[in-house]
Design a protein around this motif. Structure first.
Motif, PDB file in Angstrom:
ATOM      1  N   THR A  82       0.769  -1.144   0.237  1.00  0.00           N
ATOM      2  CA  THR A  82       0.000   0.011  -0.117  1.00  0.00           C
ATOM      3  C   THR A  82       0.781   1.160   0.134  1.00  0.00           C
ATOM      4  O   THR A  82       1.535   1.480   0.501  1.00  0.00           O
ATOM      5  CB  THR A  82      -0.759  -0.094   1.208  1.00  0.00           C
ATOM      6  OG1 THR A  82      -1.512  -1.217   1.379  1.00  0.00           O
ATOM      7  CG2 THR A  82      -1.865   1.026   1.214  1.00  0.00           C
ATOM      8  N   SER A  83       0.786   2.320  -0.923  1.00  0.00           N
ATOM      9  CA  SER A  83       1.553   3.393  -0.677  1.00  0.00           C
ATOM     10  C   SER A  83       0.593   4.571  -0.567  1.00  0.00           C
ATOM     11  O   SER A  83       0.934   5.676  -0.224  1.00  0.00           O
ATOM     12  CB  SER A  83       2.202   3.660  -2.442  1.00  0.00           C
ATOM     13  OG  SER A  83       1.014   3.766  -3.366  1.00  0.00           O
ATOM     14  N   HIS A  84      -0.696   4.221  -0.743  1.00  0.00           N
ATOM     15  CA  HIS A  84      -1.747   5.623  -0.277  1.00  0.00           C
ATOM     16  C   HIS A  84      -2.988   4.913   0.624  1.00  0.00           C
ATOM     17  O   HIS A  84      -3.225   3.851   0.217  1.00  0.00           O
ATOM     18  CB  HIS A  84      -2.334   6.169  -1.439  1.00  0.00           C
ATOM     19  CG  HIS A  84      -1.525   6.738  -2.477  1.00  0.00           C
ATOM     20  ND1 HIS A  84      -0.562   5.985  -3.049  1.00  0.00           N
ATOM     21  CD2 HIS A  84      -1.040   8.088  -2.441  1.00  0.00           C
ATOM     22  CE1 HIS A  84       0.321   6.819  -3.640  1.00  0.00           C
ATOM     23  NE2 HIS A  84      -0.170   8.096  -3.508  1.00  0.00           N
ATOM     24  N   VAL A  85      -3.162   5.760   1.500  1.00  0.00           N
ATOM     25  CA  VAL A  85      -4.043   5.141   2.764  1.00  0.00           C
ATOM     26  C   VAL A  85      -5.489   5.497   2.221  1.00  0.00           C
ATOM     27  O   VAL A  85      -6.303   4.885   2.866  1.00  0.00           O
ATOM     28  CB  VAL A  85      -3.795   5.923   4.021  1.00  0.00           C
ATOM     29  CG1 VAL A  85      -2.626   5.370   4.749  1.00  0.00           C
ATOM     30  CG2 VAL A  85      -3.675   7.348   3.799  1.00  0.00           C
ATOM     31  N   LEU A  86      -5.711   6.382   1.360  1.00  0.00           N
ATOM     32  CA  LEU A  86      -7.009   6.708   0.843  1.00  0.00           C
ATOM     33  C   LEU A  86      -7.550   5.698  -0.230  1.00  0.00           C
ATOM     34  O   LEU A  86      -6.703   5.640  -1.254  1.00  0.00           O
ATOM     35  CB  LEU A  86      -7.028   8.020   0.434  1.00  0.00           C
ATOM     36  CG  LEU A  86      -6.717   9.230   1.293  1.00  0.00           C
ATOM     37  CD1 LEU A  86      -6.572  10.842   0.589  1.00  0.00           C
ATOM     38  CD2 LEU A  86      -7.887   9.309   2.588  1.00  0.00           C
ATOM     39  N   PRO A  87      -8.678   5.303   0.030  1.00  0.00           N
ATOM     40  CA  PRO A  87      -9.188   4.169  -1.200  1.00  0.00           C
ATOM     41  C   PRO A  87      -9.549   5.070  -2.483  1.00  0.00           C
ATOM     42  O   PRO A  87     -10.909   4.835  -2.872  1.00  0.00           O
ATOM     43  CB  PRO A  87     -10.440   3.569  -0.451  1.00  0.00           C
ATOM     44  CG  PRO A  87     -10.904   4.711   0.456  1.00  0.00           C
ATOM     45  CD  PRO A  87      -9.612   5.413   0.917  1.00  0.00           C
ATOM     46  N   LEU A  88      -8.900   5.990  -3.019  1.00  0.00           N
ATOM     47  CA  LEU A  88      -9.085   6.509  -4.298  1.00  0.00           C
ATOM     48  C   LEU A  88      -8.095   6.342  -5.162  1.00  0.00           C
ATOM     49  O   LEU A  88      -6.942   6.040  -5.229  1.00  0.00           O
ATOM     50  CB  LEU A  88      -8.944   8.197  -3.936  1.00  0.00           C
ATOM     51  CG  LEU A  88     -10.026   9.026  -3.020  1.00  0.00           C
ATOM     52  CD1 LEU A  88      -9.434  10.232  -2.750  1.00  0.00           C
ATOM     53  CD2 LEU A  88     -11.074   9.066  -3.682  1.00  0.00           C
ATOM     54  N   THR A  89      -8.663   6.372  -6.653  1.00  0.00           N
ATOM     55  CA  THR A  89      -7.733   6.382  -7.763  1.00  0.00           C
ATOM     56  C   THR A  89      -8.123   7.377  -8.932  1.00  0.00           C
ATOM     57  O   THR A  89      -9.395   8.031  -8.524  1.00  0.00           O
ATOM     58  CB  THR A  89      -7.611   5.013  -8.325  1.00  0.00           C
ATOM     59  OG1 THR A  89      -8.918   4.793  -8.758  1.00  0.00           O
ATOM     60  CG2 THR A  89      -7.027   4.124  -7.570  1.00  0.00           C
ATOM     61  N   ASN A  90      -7.720   7.811  -9.746  1.00  0.00           N
ATOM     62  CA  ASN A  90      -7.999   8.434 -10.949  1.00  0.00           C
ATOM     63  C   ASN A  90      -8.754   9.960 -10.384  1.00  0.00           C
ATOM     64  O   ASN A  90      -9.669  10.227 -10.774  1.00  0.00           O
ATOM     65  CB  ASN A  90      -9.051   7.723 -11.754  1.00  0.00           C
ATOM     66  CG  ASN A  90      -8.232   6.567 -12.390  1.00  0.00           C
ATOM     67  OD1 ASN A  90      -7.348   6.391 -12.282  1.00  0.00           O
ATOM     68  ND2 ASN A  90      -9.096   5.903 -13.170  1.00  0.00           N
ATOM     69  N   VAL A  91      -7.940  10.647  -9.687  1.00  0.00           N
ATOM     70  CA  VAL A  91      -8.526  12.059  -9.407  1.00  0.00           C
ATOM     71  C   VAL A  91      -7.646  12.770 -10.586  1.00  0.00           C
ATOM     72  O   VAL A  91      -6.339  13.131 -10.465  1.00  0.00           O
ATOM     73  CB  VAL A  91      -8.021  12.451  -7.839  1.00  0.00           C
ATOM     74  CG1 VAL A  91      -8.300  13.953  -7.841  1.00  0.00           C
ATOM     75  CG2 VAL A  91      -8.787  11.540  -7.069  1.00  0.00           C
ATOM     76  N   PHE A  92      -8.485  13.557 -11.292  1.00  0.00           N
ATOM     77  CA  PHE A  92      -8.138  14.509 -12.338  1.00  0.00           C
ATOM     78  C   PHE A  92      -8.404  15.632 -12.398  1.00  0.00           C
ATOM     79  O   PHE A  92      -9.588  16.028 -11.821  1.00  0.00           O
ATOM     80  CB  PHE A  92      -8.292  13.730 -13.695  1.00  0.00           C
ATOM     81  CG  PHE A  92      -7.903  12.356 -14.045  1.00  0.00           C
ATOM     82  CD1 PHE A  92      -6.533  12.231 -14.101  1.00  0.00           C
ATOM     83  CD2 PHE A  92      -8.553  11.322 -14.167  1.00  0.00           C
ATOM     84  CE1 PHE A  92      -5.765  10.969 -14.340  1.00  0.00           C
ATOM     85  CE2 PHE A  92      -8.207  10.096 -14.035  1.00  0.00           C
ATOM     86  CZ  PHE A  92      -6.816   9.813 -14.378  1.00  0.00           C
TER      87      PHE A  92
END
Lengths: 98, 483
Positions: free
Chosen positions: A53-63
């Motif tokens: 895991t590199s990011h704690v937020l369950p988010l992808t593709n924020v543009f």
């Protein structure tokens, strides 16, 4: 666990463009080792079922869309510059060659 | 001893998005220093990057066109180093999860088609521009550099090949094919002079009978096709000489100096690169869905290779012509516009590869900026077919159109270039020529057919090229009573 040597402190300091006294180097070596030891405790945990895991937020593709927004004024851009020449930041010469 | 060079290229391409990679500042080239700069560009505390969707779409297109595997989960990393052209102290780049990898690009060399493998395609941001001298009298002497951050944060694509190239010529062909491909995709203008296409090379040399690679050097600053081959030639020779003497190549970064045509060691960068990459915490990862990849694939235009084949099959052009015409998208489009208006593709091709290309080169003009349009060329070709002008005159008509942008009919009428189709006038000139050239007419009557060509030439001369050669031919034969 490998220990941080004085040479490694010097290497890291050079990469970070920092200068330390001999005394500070000793102190930093101790502190960095303490940090590593602390972090090293994580390796004792059983994590074989945990995905990397590199990011704690369950988010992808924020543009953002490719739409221009105003830039700062020259005055604002250069407000923090130590020295200015022809609307450029003036910095110590970095030698490209030699 | 036979040595073989092994070359890999690392290219950087600025994407032609309207805004930067991580902020809304404009990417337009050539504006006054520091006028396209915001808190993100300057790394002011609290500023956060936000990914430009279009830059990702462009990168997907490029990766697909280069036959890469698309990484479904990919993320950005920080590449940490201090340099004044990068205010953050790190460059946002990609590391172990680049968007595309394991692709290839086919290039056409003298020995046929070759696949050059693409190691990876990744996204990053460009850095600011350091101006070392020439800005003012003061700076050339001072121990200072000026920094312009307009370029800082412009979306940059890094495309790295495997070490599959063997000669400077192949490297040049690869770079030009890559540039052509990117221009077809309309993702970058690839203007080398403005730095939107830049190239570094990894070079090593090995004995012909060896399998493993020799020690390589990295040569930077190969920012024109001419520099690329000159620098590679120099570096290959330098390494060969060292090896022939039993010496050892030192792994290092070298800089190409175009004024001396030499590469020199960049000692300042010898300290082992230690970029301490780690995942960029300010940017969440990317998930490239199959659907997104499919959309990218559907949006790909016809690529140079496919176009070349279609030009051969659809228009019956020779391979050489098809290759030349598709070597730039603008030229290929120009050709197809002409082909819609005029029915003989090979004639169009001859004019485009011949007069048009030489005039473009001589005046350093891009096809899309040419004053001659497909309408100009095809109207002129029709004038030739109608017998209004001769093929020879057409050359000067074409040049006039190229310089002024005027339509061919206008040029022909104004300059009085219309072919003399009046038989009576021509007959009079034919009679004159026969009277003035006793020897040639005698030769012809004695059966020397070649003398006729000379006489035709004499008539043409009198009309300053404005006569129909077939008509003169017929008139001469009638007069001389030959067969």
């Amino acid at each position: 666990m490998s220990r941080i040597s004085r040479e490694e402190v010097e290497h890291i300091a050079r990469l970070a463009e920092l200068e330390f006294s001999e005394e500070e180097k000793e102190k930093l070596a101790v502190q960095l080792n303490q940090i590593l030891e602390h972090a090293g405790r994580i390796s004792q945990l059983d994590i074989k079922d945990v995905p990397p895991t590199s990011h704690v937020l369950p988010l992808t593709n924020v543009f953002r869309e490719d739409e221009p927004r105003p830039s700062l004024s020259l005055e604002e851009v250069l407000a923090n510059a130590a020295e200015v020449l022809d609307n450029c930041f003036l910095v110590p010469q970095i030698l490209e060659e030699g | 001893m036979d040595f073989e060079a092994v070359i890999g290229l690392e290219t950087h391409i600025e994407l032609s998005t309207v805004t930067k990679m991580f902020c809304g500042c404009s990417t337009v080239f050539g504006h006054p220093p520091n006028t396209q700069v915001c808190p993100v560009c300057l790394a002011l505390p609290g500023s956060l990057p936000l990914i430009n969707r279009k830059a990702v779409e462009y990168t997907i297109k490029v990766a697909l066109a280069l036959n890469c595997q698309i990484q479904s989960f990919c993320q950005f990393h920080r590449k940490n180093y201090f340099y004044p052209d990068l205010p953050k102290g790190y460059q946002i780049s990609q590391y172990d999860l680049p968007l595309g990898r394991n692709g290839y690009l086919e290039i056409n060399t003298e020995d046929g088609t070759r696949k050059v493998r693409i190691h990876r395609v990744h996204m990053e941001e460009d850095t600011g521009k350091l101006i070392h001298s020439g800005l003012t009298g003061r700076i050339s002497e001072a121990q200072e550099s000026a920094v312009d951050f307009n370029r800082c944060g412009v979306p940059l694509l890094e495309i790295v090949t495997e070490p599959d190239l063997r000669t400077p010529e192949e490297a040049k062909i690869f770079l030009s094919s890559l540039r052509n491909l990117l221009q077809y995709l309309e993702v970058s203008d690839c203007n080398m002079e403005e730095g939107s296409l830049r190239c570094d090379a990894n070079i090593s040399v090995r004995r012909g009978d060896m399998d493993e690679l020799g020690t390589k050097t990295e040569v930077k600053n190969l920012n024109s096709f001419r520099f690329l081959s000159r620098a590679l030639q120099y570096e290959i020779e330098r390494q060969k000489k060292i090896l022939a003497k039993g010496g050892v190549i030192r792994q290092e970064t070298r800089h190409f100096d175009a004024t001396t045509n030499r590469t020199t060691s960049l000692r300042s960068k010898e300290m082992a690169h230690d970029y301490r990459y780690f995942p960029e915490p300010d940017l969440v990862p990317l998930e490239i869905s199959d659907q997104w990849v499919d959309e990218g694939r559907r949006s790909l235009p016809e690529l140079p290779g496919a176009k070349r084949l279609r030009f051969m099959e659809g228009y019956g052009l020779p391979e050489y012509d098809a290759e030349a015409l598709t070597s730039s998208r603008a030229m290929a489009d120009f050709f197809e516009e002409c082909a819609k208006r005029y029915h003989r593709p090979k004639i169009i091709s001859n004019w485009l590869m011949g007069d048009f290309t030489s005039l473009l080169n001589a005046t350093d003009t891009a096809v899309e900026r040419s004053k001659v349009t497909p309408e100009h060329l095809t109207e002129m070709l029709k004038l030739i077919d109608e017998g209004v002008i001769s093929g020879k005159i057409a050359k000067s008509v074409f040049e006039e159109m190229f310089n002024t942008g005027r339509m061919p009919r206008e040029v022909v009428e104004e300059k009085g270039l219309t072919q003399i189709a009046d038989e009576e006038e021509l007959a009079r000139l034919v009679a004159e020529v026969i009277a003035e050239n006793e020897k040639a007419t005698g030769d012809y009557r004695e059966g020397k057919g070649s003398a006729l060509g000379f006489l035709v030439g004499q008539v043409m001369k009198k009309t300053r090229g404005r006569a129909n050669p077939e008509l003169i031919n017929r008139l001469l034969r009638e007069r001389l009573g030959g067969s």
